[in-house]
Design an enzyme around this catalytic site. Structure first.
Site, PDB file in Angstrom:
ATOM      1  N   ARG A   1      52.855  54.530 -51.935  1.00 53.17           N
ATOM      2  CA  ARG A   1      53.947  55.020 -51.112  1.00 53.17           C
ATOM      3  C   ARG A   1      53.402  55.512 -49.771  1.00 53.17           C
ATOM      4  O   ARG A   1      52.449  56.288 -49.737  1.00 53.17           O
ATOM      5  CB  ARG A   1      54.619  56.187 -51.832  1.00 53.17           C
ATOM      6  CG  ARG A   1      56.090  56.263 -51.600  1.00 53.17           C
ATOM      7  CD  ARG A   1      56.666  57.197 -52.626  1.00 53.17           C
ATOM      8  NE  ARG A   1      56.591  58.555 -52.117  1.00 53.17           N
ATOM      9  CZ  ARG A   1      57.648  59.306 -51.955  1.00 53.17           C
ATOM     10  NH1 ARG A   1      58.842  58.846 -52.255  1.00 53.17           N
ATOM     11  NH2 ARG A   1      57.539  60.530 -51.508  1.00 53.17           N
TER      12      ARG A   1
ATOM     13  N   THR B   1      56.973  57.055 -44.278  1.00 57.96           N
ATOM     14  CA  THR B   1      58.259  56.352 -44.398  1.00 57.96           C
ATOM     15  C   THR B   1      58.854  56.464 -45.799  1.00 57.96           C
ATOM     16  O   THR B   1      60.007  56.096 -46.007  1.00 57.96           O
ATOM     17  CB  THR B   1      58.077  54.852 -44.090  1.00 57.96           C
ATOM     18  OG1 THR B   1      57.200  54.324 -45.105  1.00 57.96           O
ATOM     19  CG2 THR B   1      57.462  54.615 -42.731  1.00 57.96           C
TER      20      THR B   1
ATOM     21  N   ASP C   1      53.048  61.348 -65.648  1.00 55.19           N
ATOM     22  CA  ASP C   1      52.361  60.318 -64.858  1.00 55.19           C
ATOM     23  C   ASP C   1      51.468  59.491 -65.782  1.00 55.19           C
ATOM     24  O   ASP C   1      50.473  59.992 -66.319  1.00 55.19           O
ATOM     25  CB  ASP C   1      51.530  60.981 -63.755  1.00 55.19           C
ATOM     26  CG  ASP C   1      50.983  59.931 -62.800  1.00 55.19           C
ATOM     27  OD1 ASP C   1      50.204  59.066 -63.248  1.00 55.19           O
ATOM     28  OD2 ASP C   1      51.345  59.949 -61.617  1.00 55.19           O
TER      29      ASP C   1
ATOM     30  N   ASP D   1      47.689  59.150 -64.718  1.00 55.70           N
ATOM     31  CA  ASP D   1      46.927  60.391 -64.909  1.00 55.70           C
ATOM     32  C   ASP D   1      46.617  60.619 -66.385  1.00 55.70           C
ATOM     33  O   ASP D   1      45.504  61.023 -66.739  1.00 55.70           O
ATOM     34  CB  ASP D   1      47.714  61.595 -64.371  1.00 55.70           C
ATOM     35  CG  ASP D   1      47.581  61.715 -62.858  1.00 55.70           C
ATOM     36  OD1 ASP D   1      46.682  61.059 -62.288  1.00 55.70           O
ATOM     37  OD2 ASP D   1      48.383  62.450 -62.242  1.00 55.70           O
TER      38      ASP D   1
HETATM   39  N1  URA Z   1      55.142  56.603 -62.655  1.00 59.22           N
HETATM   40  C1  URA Z   1      54.771  57.356 -63.715  1.00 59.22           C
HETATM   41  O1  URA Z   1      53.624  57.333 -64.123  1.00 59.22           O
HETATM   42  N2  URA Z   1      55.686  58.128 -64.300  1.00 59.22           N
HETATM   43  C2  URA Z   1      56.968  58.184 -63.899  1.00 59.22           C
HETATM   44  O2  URA Z   1      57.756  58.906 -64.490  1.00 59.22           O
HETATM   45  C3  URA Z   1      57.334  57.389 -62.789  1.00 59.22           C
HETATM   46  C4  URA Z   1      56.406  56.614 -62.187  1.00 59.22           C
END
Ligand code: URA
Length: 241
Positions: A134, A138, A232, A235
């Protein structure tokens, strides 16, 4: 939206007492979107990886089991040709054989976590990579890097990204593949959890591309995390929490 409710539904075979209730995936009206059968095993695996107390080793082990189901289901969408073999009993068996060429393309970083599951099913499969992040200014996805097999236009592509939140990165990845000459109908997008928004956006934009997902969740929060989700994925998989 095109997604129907995903309320608690009874799950599993017959039980002596009361059947356990579990939230199962929402359904979607697009013919190109295939949600894995909501079996007791799949729901149990998803329950483990959604749990915030699940440690990394278990997260990897159990998400790999779901990835394996996604890859097997994805491969079911590829065409086969009739193929007859002789068994050790001298009898013939009228079977089938997959004829085409495939490759995996992972959307970095989280998509890389799905590569082993693909290799477990397709030995020495070629794997391309696309890095999209990302743009902070923007808020739009931006393409940073891609490296794909030269003959990708002749292959079926299994596009890998575990979480389909807004569909933005996957859309951009599909643009890259199309620019390389891959036909939309030869792309299969595999993900573990999708948001209704992400999947609708994607399925309407690419009506010939197939999506295989294990679960369509409730929605997105204000940071575009899928809810209830699992946090995530990258992660938790790579231990960078
Ligand atoms: N990417 C992720 O790892 N988790 C989410 O909830 C959204 C995007």
């Amino acid at each position: 939206t095109g997604v129907e409710g995903c309320a608690a539904a009874p799950i599993g075979p017959s039980y002596k007492d009361e059947k356990p209730k579990a939230t199962v995936s929402g359904k979607i009206k697009f013919d190109t979107v295939h949600v894995l059968p909501q079996t007791p095993q799949l729901i149990a695996l998803l329950t483990i990886i959604r749990d915030k107390n699940t440690q990394r080793g278990d997260f990897i082990f159990y998400s790999n089991r779901i990835i394996r189901l996604l890859v097997e289901e994805g491969l079911n969408h590829l065409p086969v040709k009739e193929h007859e073999v002789t068994t050790p009993l001298g009898r013939t068996y009228a079977g089938v054989r997959f004829e085409g060429k495939i490759c995996g393309v992972s959307i970095m970083r989280a998509g890389e976590s799905m590569e082993q599951g693909l290799r477990d099913c397709c030995r020495s499969v070629r794997i391309g990579k696309i890095l999209i992040q990302r743009d902070e200014e923007t808020a739009q996805p931006k393409l940073f890097y891609h490296k794909l097999p030269n003959d990708i236009a002749d292959r079926w592509v299994l596009l890998l990204d575990p979480m389909n939140a807004t569909g933005g990165s996957a859309s951009m990845a599909v643009q890259v593949l199309k620019e390389k000459g891959v036909a939309e109908e030869r792309i299969l997008f595999l993900n573990l959890i999708a948001s209704p928004e992400g999947i609708e956006h994607f399925a309407s934009k690419y009506p010939k591309l197939r999506v295989i997902t294990a679960f369509i969740d409730e929605g997105l929060d204000d940071k575009n995390y899928i809810v209830p989700g699992l946090g995530d994925f990258g992660d938790r998989h790579f231990g960078t929490l």
